[in-house]
Design a protein around this motif. Structure first.
Motif, PDB file in Angstrom:
ATOM      1  N   TYR A   1       6.334  -1.930   7.802  1.00 11.54           N
ATOM      2  CA  TYR A   1       5.551  -0.704   7.874  1.00 11.54           C
ATOM      3  C   TYR A   1       6.459   0.516   7.852  1.00 11.54           C
ATOM      4  CZ  TYR A   1       1.904  -3.878   9.476  1.00 11.54           C
ATOM      5  OH  TYR A   1       1.006  -4.908   9.571  1.00 11.54           O
ATOM      6  N   ALA A   2       5.965   1.572   7.225  1.00  8.59           N
ATOM      7  CA  ALA A   2       6.630   2.860   7.358  1.00  8.59           C
ATOM      8  C   ALA A   2       6.490   3.326   8.800  1.00  8.59           C
ATOM      9  CB  ALA A   2       5.997   3.875   6.405  1.00  8.59           C
ATOM     10  N   GLU A   3       7.435   4.156   9.228  1.00  8.47           N
ATOM     11  CA  GLU A   3       7.415   4.636  10.614  1.00  8.47           C
ATOM     12  C   GLU A   3       6.088   5.305  10.954  1.00  8.47           C
ATOM     13  OE1 GLU A   3      10.649   3.001  12.152  1.00  8.47           O
ATOM     14  OE2 GLU A   3       9.394   4.409  13.277  1.00  8.47           O
ATOM     15  N   SER A   4       5.509   5.976   9.994  1.00  7.89           N
ATOM     16  CA  SER A   4       4.276   6.733  10.239  1.00  7.89           C
ATOM     17  C   SER A   4       3.113   5.835  10.644  1.00  7.89           C
ATOM     18  CB  SER A   4       3.893   7.525   8.983  1.00  7.89           C
ATOM     19  OG  SER A   4       3.727   6.655   7.878  1.00  7.89           O
ATOM     20  N   GLY A   5       3.166   4.570  10.248  1.00  9.04           N
ATOM     21  CA  GLY A   5       2.052   3.675  10.518  1.00  9.04           C
ATOM     22  C   GLY A   5       2.317   2.603  11.559  1.00  9.04           C
ATOM     23  N   LYS A   6       3.534   2.515  12.009  1.00 12.42           N
ATOM     24  CA  LYS A   6       3.875   1.470  12.982  1.00 12.42           C
ATOM     25  C   LYS A   6       3.055   1.616  14.255  1.00 12.42           C
ATOM     26  CE  LYS A   6       8.566   0.274  11.558  1.00 12.42           C
ATOM     27  NZ  LYS A   6      10.005   0.299  11.907  1.00 12.42           N
ATOM     28  N   GLY A   7       2.479   0.495  14.690  1.00  9.23           N
ATOM     29  CA  GLY A   7       1.663   0.505  15.897  1.00  9.23           C
ATOM     30  C   GLY A   7       0.229   0.932  15.665  1.00  9.23           C
ATOM     31  N   ARG A   8      -0.059   1.468  14.495  1.00 12.35           N
ATOM     32  CA  ARG A   8      -1.430   1.924  14.189  1.00 12.35           C
ATOM     33  C   ARG A   8      -2.046   1.162  13.025  1.00 12.35           C
ATOM     34  NH1 ARG A   8      -2.325   7.059  12.419  1.00 12.35           N
ATOM     35  NH2 ARG A   8      -0.323   7.134  11.308  1.00 12.35           N
ATOM     36  N   PHE A   9      -1.217   0.758  12.066  1.00 14.09           N
ATOM     37  CA  PHE A   9      -1.715   0.088  10.860  1.00 14.09           C
ATOM     38  C   PHE A   9      -1.368  -1.393  10.913  1.00 14.09           C
ATOM     39  CE2 PHE A   9      -1.180   4.129   8.010  1.00 14.09           C
ATOM     40  CZ  PHE A   9      -2.102   4.790   8.806  1.00 14.09           C
ATOM     41  N   THR A  10      -2.265  -2.208  10.378  1.00  9.01           N
ATOM     42  CA  THR A  10      -2.020  -3.642  10.271  1.00  9.01           C
ATOM     43  C   THR A  10      -2.381  -4.100   8.863  1.00  9.01           C
ATOM     44  OG1 THR A  10      -2.553  -3.976  12.614  1.00  9.01           O
ATOM     45  CG2 THR A  10      -2.543  -5.918  11.191  1.00  9.01           C
ATOM     46  N   LEU A  11      -1.416  -4.709   8.221  1.00 10.38           N
ATOM     47  CA  LEU A  11      -1.599  -5.208   6.863  1.00 10.38           C
ATOM     48  C   LEU A  11      -1.751  -6.726   6.899  1.00 10.38           C
ATOM     49  CD1 LEU A  11      -1.620  -4.565   3.837  1.00 10.38           C
ATOM     50  CD2 LEU A  11       0.871  -4.601   3.888  1.00 10.38           C
TER      51      LEU A  11
ATOM     52  N   TRP B   1       0.861  -1.183   0.000  1.00 13.18           N
ATOM     53  CA  TRP B   1       0.000   0.000   0.000  1.00 13.18           C
ATOM     54  C   TRP B   1       0.893   1.227   0.000  1.00 13.18           C
ATOM     55  CZ3 TRP B   1      -5.210   0.494  -0.512  1.00 13.18           C
ATOM     56  CH2 TRP B   1      -5.996  -0.647  -0.330  1.00 13.18           C
ATOM     57  N   TYR B   2       0.533   2.170  -0.836  1.00 15.12           N
ATOM     58  CA  TYR B   2       1.172   3.468  -0.877  1.00 15.12           C
ATOM     59  C   TYR B   2       0.095   4.524  -0.638  1.00 15.12           C
ATOM     60  CZ  TYR B   2       5.458   1.594  -3.030  1.00 15.12           C
ATOM     61  OH  TYR B   2       6.632   0.922  -3.285  1.00 15.12           O
TER      62      TYR B   2
END
Length: 115
Positions: free
Chosen positions: A59-69, A36-37
């Protein structure tokens, strides 16, 4: 031919959640990594997260801990669960696969985080 169809975007308040889906066709989905981009207005497209064919994620740093793929190979679909959304997450989100050395993109789905 390769097709990627994103869905699930929308308007959400800060702190809210969304789950994006990407339905893939035209290739052997289970063999390929998926990504995902996102692209915010006036900014370059950036990687959000990537999942290998075996399910390993980055994960990009911006999504770590918040996003799950995650991915469901039986449905040829990849999911991006986004929690604790912030206004800076506002962007068009694109699904991507590198197939035969060529990057393929979906049409994108808009995510807007605003109160």
């Amino acid at each position: 031919q390769v097709q990627l169809v994103e869905s699930g975007g929308g308007l959400v308040q800060p702190g809210g959640s969304l789950t994006l889906s990407c339905a893939a066709s035209g290739f052997t989905f289970s063999v390929y990594a998926m990504s995902w981009y996102r692209q915010a207005p006036g900014k370059e497209r950036e990687l959000v997260a990537r999942i290998s064919n075996r399910g390993g994620t980055n994960y990009a740093e911006s999504g770590k801990g918040r996003f799950t793929l995650s991915r469901d190979n039986s449905k040829n679909t990849v999911y991006l669960q986004m929690n604790s959304l912030r206004p800076e997450d506002t962007a068009v989100y694109y699904c991507n696969v590198l197939y035969g050395g060529v990057p393929y993109w979906g049409q994108g789905t808009q995510v807007t985080v605003s109160s």
